[in-house]
Design a protein around this motif. Structure first.
Motif, PDB file in Angstrom:
ATOM      1  N   THR A 160       0.833  -1.189   0.000  1.00  0.00           N
ATOM      2  CA  THR A 160       0.000   0.000   0.000  1.00  0.00           C
ATOM      3  C   THR A 160       0.876   1.250   0.000  1.00  0.00           C
ATOM      4  O   THR A 160       2.019   1.233   0.438  1.00  0.00           O
ATOM      5  CB  THR A 160      -0.898   0.028   1.241  1.00  0.00           C
ATOM      6  N   SER A 161       0.299   2.338  -0.483  1.00  0.00           N
ATOM      7  CA  SER A 161       1.067   3.574  -0.591  1.00  0.00           C
ATOM      8  C   SER A 161       0.305   4.713   0.083  1.00  0.00           C
ATOM      9  O   SER A 161      -0.847   4.553   0.473  1.00  0.00           O
ATOM     10  CB  SER A 161       1.251   3.907  -2.065  1.00  0.00           C
ATOM     11  N   VAL A 162       0.956   5.861   0.206  1.00  0.00           N
ATOM     12  CA  VAL A 162       0.305   7.019   0.812  1.00  0.00           C
ATOM     13  C   VAL A 162      -0.901   7.443  -0.023  1.00  0.00           C
ATOM     14  O   VAL A 162      -1.973   7.741   0.511  1.00  0.00           O
ATOM     15  CB  VAL A 162       1.312   8.184   0.933  1.00  0.00           C
ATOM     16  N   ALA A 163      -0.749   7.432  -1.346  1.00  0.00           N
ATOM     17  CA  ALA A 163      -1.846   7.847  -2.222  1.00  0.00           C
ATOM     18  C   ALA A 163      -3.057   6.932  -2.018  1.00  0.00           C
ATOM     19  O   ALA A 163      -4.200   7.391  -1.926  1.00  0.00           O
ATOM     20  CB  ALA A 163      -1.403   7.809  -3.681  1.00  0.00           C
ATOM     21  N   ASP A 310      -5.276  11.260   6.783  1.00  0.00           N
ATOM     22  CA  ASP A 310      -5.875   9.971   6.430  1.00  0.00           C
ATOM     23  C   ASP A 310      -6.380   9.270   7.686  1.00  0.00           C
ATOM     24  O   ASP A 310      -6.294   9.818   8.786  1.00  0.00           O
ATOM     25  CB  ASP A 310      -4.871   9.098   5.664  1.00  0.00           C
ATOM     26  N   LEU A 311      -6.954   8.093   7.493  1.00  0.00           N
ATOM     27  CA  LEU A 311      -7.453   7.327   8.637  1.00  0.00           C
ATOM     28  C   LEU A 311      -6.534   6.149   8.944  1.00  0.00           C
ATOM     29  O   LEU A 311      -6.966   5.060   9.302  1.00  0.00           O
ATOM     30  CB  LEU A 311      -8.883   6.844   8.375  1.00  0.00           C
ATOM     31  N   GLN A 312      -5.252   6.385   8.778  1.00  0.00           N
ATOM     32  CA  GLN A 312      -4.238   5.375   9.034  1.00  0.00           C
ATOM     33  C   GLN A 312      -3.844   5.450  10.502  1.00  0.00           C
ATOM     34  O   GLN A 312      -3.131   6.353  10.897  1.00  0.00           O
ATOM     35  CB  GLN A 312      -3.042   5.708   8.134  1.00  0.00           C
ATOM     36  N   PHE A 313      -4.328   4.495  11.307  1.00  0.00           N
ATOM     37  CA  PHE A 313      -4.009   4.538  12.728  1.00  0.00           C
ATOM     38  C   PHE A 313      -2.755   3.732  13.030  1.00  0.00           C
ATOM     39  O   PHE A 313      -2.418   2.784  12.314  1.00  0.00           O
ATOM     40  CB  PHE A 313      -5.165   3.983  13.558  1.00  0.00           C
TER      41      PHE A 313
END
Lengths: 364, 364, 364
Positions: A160-163, A310-313
Motif C-alpha cells: 500500500t502507498s500514501v496515495a 488519512d485514517l491510518q491509525f
C-alpha cells in the motif's frame, strides 16, 4: 443569565471555571510554562465541557423531539470535536488520531467498566435492556471495523502507498457520514422506540431557558476552542516533562478530559440502577466518534489542515480499538452486570494505559 | 423439455441465455477482444447459474429427502465450483483463492446485508429463528477460522516455508472435507429439525420432471464450464482494461456472478418476511464454500492443476473474512433485524470493495 | 492410609503409579535415554495428577466452604504449575510460555469440544446454564486479552524493546493477580450463586479423611515436582527424537498431561448430561491459567529463574489463544450443544496440533 449562576453555585465541578481566565492570563504572561499551561487548560476544559453538555440538553429539551435528538446526537461530543479541530489546525495529526481511537476505547472500557463497577457496588446484579444494548453494540462494532479497515489492510499488506491510503480514507469518510445520517434517521425517526430507554431527558437537572442555553452554547464553544489551542500548544512539551508519550496523552488524557461531563451522567445513572442510561451513553458516544467525529475531521483537514489527514491509525491503536469494541459486544450481550465485570473492563483499560505509558515515544 | 422453455418465457433473467451462443461466437471470431469477452461471459453465466439452481432443486424434490438435501448441499455452489475449477486448470491460483475468500465475504456481508435492508424497507422489525441462526453462524465461524489458520500462522511467523504451507494445506483440506461430511450427517440426519426453517423447497417455482431436470443439470454444467473458460482467459486483461485489480475481480465480480441465482432467492425471501430462508442461504452458502469448495479445490489441484495449490491467502483477505464472519456471528445473535443493520453490513462490504478497487495490483 | 490403597485398587488409572519408581530408577541408571525417560515421566505424571486432584477435593470438602473453594480454585491447576516451575528453574522459558498458552487452548477447544462430543453422542441436544457460562466466558476472554496485550502490541509495533516488554509484563502480572483475588471474592463470596452449578463437590468419589488427604497432597506434590524435573530435562531431546517441535510439546503434550485428571471429570459430567460441570471445568481452568498461573510464573521468575521471564508469547500462540477464547465465547453463548459443535471445536484443535507439529522448530 441567573440560571447559569445558580447552576455554578450548586455544582462544585463548575467552580473549576475559575481556571478559564487563569489559563488565558498565564498563556499571555508565561507562554513557555508548558507543563503549567497543560494542567491549567485541562482544569479549564472539564467545567466548560459540563456547561456545554447542559446547554445542549437545555436547547434539545425546548425544541421538537426530532431536532432535540439531532442536537444531542451531533453536539454530544462537541468538546472532543473542538479539541481535535484545534490539534488538526496545528497539524498534530498523531494527536488527533490518538484522541479519536482513545475516545472509543475510553467509552467502551472505562465508562462502561466504571459504570458496571460503581453500579455493582450498590446493587447485587443489575439488568438492562439487552435488545437495545445489542443493537448499539452491533452498530459500534461495525462502525469501528469500518474505521479501521484502511489501517488493517495496510498493516498486513506492504504494497500500500500514501496515495492509496489517502484516497481510501476520503472515500471512507464520505461513507461513514452517510451511514451516520442514516443512523440518525433510524434512531430518531423510524426506530426511535429501540433507543427510548437511553433518553438523557430525565436527568434531575432543570433545563435552562432557551435564550440562556443558546448563548451559553455559543459562548462556551468559543471558550473551549480558545482553551483547546493553549492545550494543544502546550501538550507536547508538557507530555515530555511528565514523562508521558504523545500516544498516552492523546489516547488517555484527551479522551478523559473531553468526556468528563458525560462520564458523570453515566456513573450517576449506574448508581441509580438505571444502567440503560450508562450503557447508552458509553456505546452511543463511542459510535458517534467513529461515525461522525472521525470522518468530519478527515474532511475538514482538506480545508483547514496543512495537508489532508488519512485514517491510518498506529497498529497498536487498531488492536486496542478492536479489543475494546469486541469486548463491549460480548459483555453487553447478556444484559446483566455485576461489579466484577466492571473490574475486568477497568483492568483491560488499565493495561492499555500502562502499555501506552511505557511505550517508547515515536515520530509517526 | 417444454418445462424449460416455459420457464425461460416467464423468467426475464433467463432471456440473458441469448448471450451463451454470443460468447462462443465472439471467442471464435475475436479471441483478443478480452473486455468484450469478459462482459459477455458474465452475462452468460448469470442465467446459467439460475437454471442450474432450479434444476438442482427439481432433482432434489423428486428424490428422497436425504438424497435431495445432499444434492442441494453439494450442488448449491456448483457455479462457483465450476468457475474456480476453470481458473485452477489455468493455474490462476490467485483468482481461485480470491474467489473462495470473496464468496464467504459476499454471502455474509452482501447477501445478509441486502436481505436485511430489502426486508427492512417493507417490515418494521423482522424476527427469525435465532437458535438456528446461531448454530449456523457458529459453524461458519469455526469453518472460516479453520480455513484461515495456515495463512494467519505464516503471516505472523517468518519461519514458515512453502513445504510447510503445502503439507498443512493438504492435511487441512482432508480435515475440512471430513467435517463437511459429518456436518451433512448432522444437518440432514441426526439434527435436521434445527435447519428445517431454511428449507428451499417452498419456493413458488414448480419443480421440473426428473428427466428434464437431470438433462438440464448435465447440459448446463457443461455450458457453465465452457463459458467459465472464456471468462477465466479474458478476465486478467479485461480487469486491466477496466482498471480493476485481479483481487477485485476474484473477490467481488466472481463471487457476485457465481452467487446471483441464490441471491435472488435470499432477497425475495426477505421481502416476504421469511428471513430464516435468507439467513439460511447466506450463512449456509458461506459455510459450504469454506468446508467443501475450498478443500475440494486444493485436492483437485494435485490431479488437474499445474502444481499443488495451498490455502495460503493474501493477508488482507484473511482480515476481511475474519471480520465478515465475526460480524455475521454478532449480528445474527439477536434474532431480529431492521433496515439499518442491513445498511451497516452493506457499508462494510462497500468499504471492502473500495479497498480492493484502490489497492495497487500485486503478483503473489 | 487405607483409603489411598482402596482408591488405587478401584481406579485403573492409578495403576500407572507403578511408573513413578520406574522413572526414578531409569533416571539413575540410564540418564541419557531421553525418549524413554520422557515417556515414563508422562505415564507417571498422569496418575499423580489424578491423586492430587482427589486430595485437593478431599481437603476442600472437610474445610469451610470458603476455604474449600479457595483451595479448589488455587490448587486446581497445581500439576500444571509444578511442571511449569520445573521448566522455569531450568530456564526453559519457551516451554513455560507454550504450556501456559497451550493449557488455555486445550481447555477451551479440546476439553469443551470433547465434552460436547461425548455428551452429544448420548444426548440429542444438551442444555446448560447459559447465564453462568456467559459470565465465565466473558471473564476468560478478558483474562486472555489482558495476558496477550504485550505480545500483540510488540508484534504490531517494531519500536518496542526488551526493557519495555519486561516492565509491562511485571506490571501486568501484578494486575492479573489482583484481578484473580477479586475474582475469588466474586465467585466464592459476593456472587457465589452464579457459579453454584459448576460445583465439583458432587462427584461420586468419597472424600478421604483429612489426615490422609493432607499427607497425600504434600507427598504427591513433591513426587510431581521430582518427576517434572526428569520430564523437563528429557523433553527437548525426546521431542527431537519423536520429530516433535518444542512448541508442540509445550502446547499439546504438557497441557494434556497436566490436565488429564480434570478432563476425566469434565467428560464424565458430559456423559451424565451435567454439561454445566464440564463447561465450568473447561472455562474455569482456562481462566485460572491466565489470571493466576501465568502471573505467578512471571513473579517467581524474578526469584528462582536464571533471568526475569516476560509475557511475550510467540505470535502464532497469540492467534491461537485469541481464536480459542473467542470461539468459546461464541459457542457457549447459546446455552445448548449437540455432537457436531464438539466435532468443530475438536477440528480447530486438531488443526492447531497439525500446525504446531509441522512448524519448523525455532530458537526464540
Amino acid at each position: 443569565m441567573p440560571s447559569l449562576f445558580r447552576e455554578i453555585r450548586n455544582n462544585p465541578l463548575l467552580w473549576l471555571l475559575v481556571f478559564v481566565p487563569v489559563v488565558f492570563a498565564t498563556a499571555k504572561l508565561k507562554p513557555d510554562a508548558h507543563a503549567l499551561l497543560f494542567l491549567l487548560s485541562v482544569l479549564a476544559i472539564v467545567p466548560l465541557a459540563a456547561l456545554l453538555s447542559h446547554a445542549t440538553e437545555s436547547v434539545a429539551s425546548k425544541t421538537s423531539d426530532a431536532v432535540g435528538g439531532l442536537l444531542n446526537a451531533t453536539l454530544g461530543n462537541l468538546t472532543e470535536l473542538v479539541i481535535s479541530l484545534a490539534a488538526l489546525r496545528a497539524g498534530q495529526y498523531v494527536l488527533v488520531k490518538a484522541s479519536v481511537a482513545g475516545a472509543i476505547v475510553t467509552n467502551t472500557l472505562f465508562v462502561l467498566g466504571a459504570s458496571f463497577f460503581f453500579g455493582g457496588l450498590k446493587h447485587h446484579v443489575q439488568e438492562y435492556n439487552r435488545v437495545s444494548a445489542r443493537v448499539q453494540a452491533g452498530l459500534l462494532f461495525l462502525a469501528s471495523v469500518a474505521l479501521l479497515i484502511p489501517s488493517a489492510i495496510s498493516h498486513v499488506d506492504s504494497k500500500t502507498s500514501v496515495a492509496f491510503t489517502q484516497k481510501l480514507s476520503f472515500g471512507l469518510a464520505v461513507l461513514l457520514i452517510v451511514a451516520y445520517g442514516l443512523g440518525m434517521l433510524f434512531s430518531l425517526k423510524t426506530h426511535r422506540e429501540l433507543f427510548a430507554s437511553a433518553d438523557h431527558g430525565e436527568t434531575n437537572e432543570t433545563p435552562w431557558p432557551i435564550g440562556s442555553a443558546l448563548a451559553t452554547l455559543a459562548g462556551v464553544t468559543v471558550l473551549v476552542a480558545l482553551v483547546s489551542e493553549v492545550f494543544v500548544e502546550s501538550v507536547q512539551q508538557a507530555a515530555a516533562a511528565f514523562g508521558m508519550t504523545p500516544a498516552f496523552v492523546g489516547f488517555i488524557v484527551v479522551a478523559l478530559v473531553g468526556g468528563a461531563a458525560e462520564m458523570t451522567s453515566a456513573f450517576s445513572g449506574a448508581r441509580k440502577d438505571r444502567l440503560d442510561l450508562s450503557v447508552g451513553i458509553a456505546l452511543g458516544s463511542a459510535s458517534q466518534i467513529a461515525l461522525f467525529v472521525a470522518p468530519v475531521l478527515v474532511l475538514v483537514s482538506y480545508v483547514f489542515g496543512p495537508s489532508p489527514m488519512d485514517l491510518q491509525f498506529w497498529p497498536g491503536a487498531v488492536v486496542m480499538v478492536l479489543i475494546a469494541t469486541l469486548t463491549a459486544s460480548l459483555v453487553t450481550n447478556s444484559g446483566r452486570s455485576a461489579w466484577f465485570l466492571g473490574v475486568l473492563l477497568l483492568m483491560v483499560y488499565l493495561i492499555f494505559c500502562m502499555t501506552l505509558y511505557l511505550l517508547p515515544p515515536r515520530e509517526q
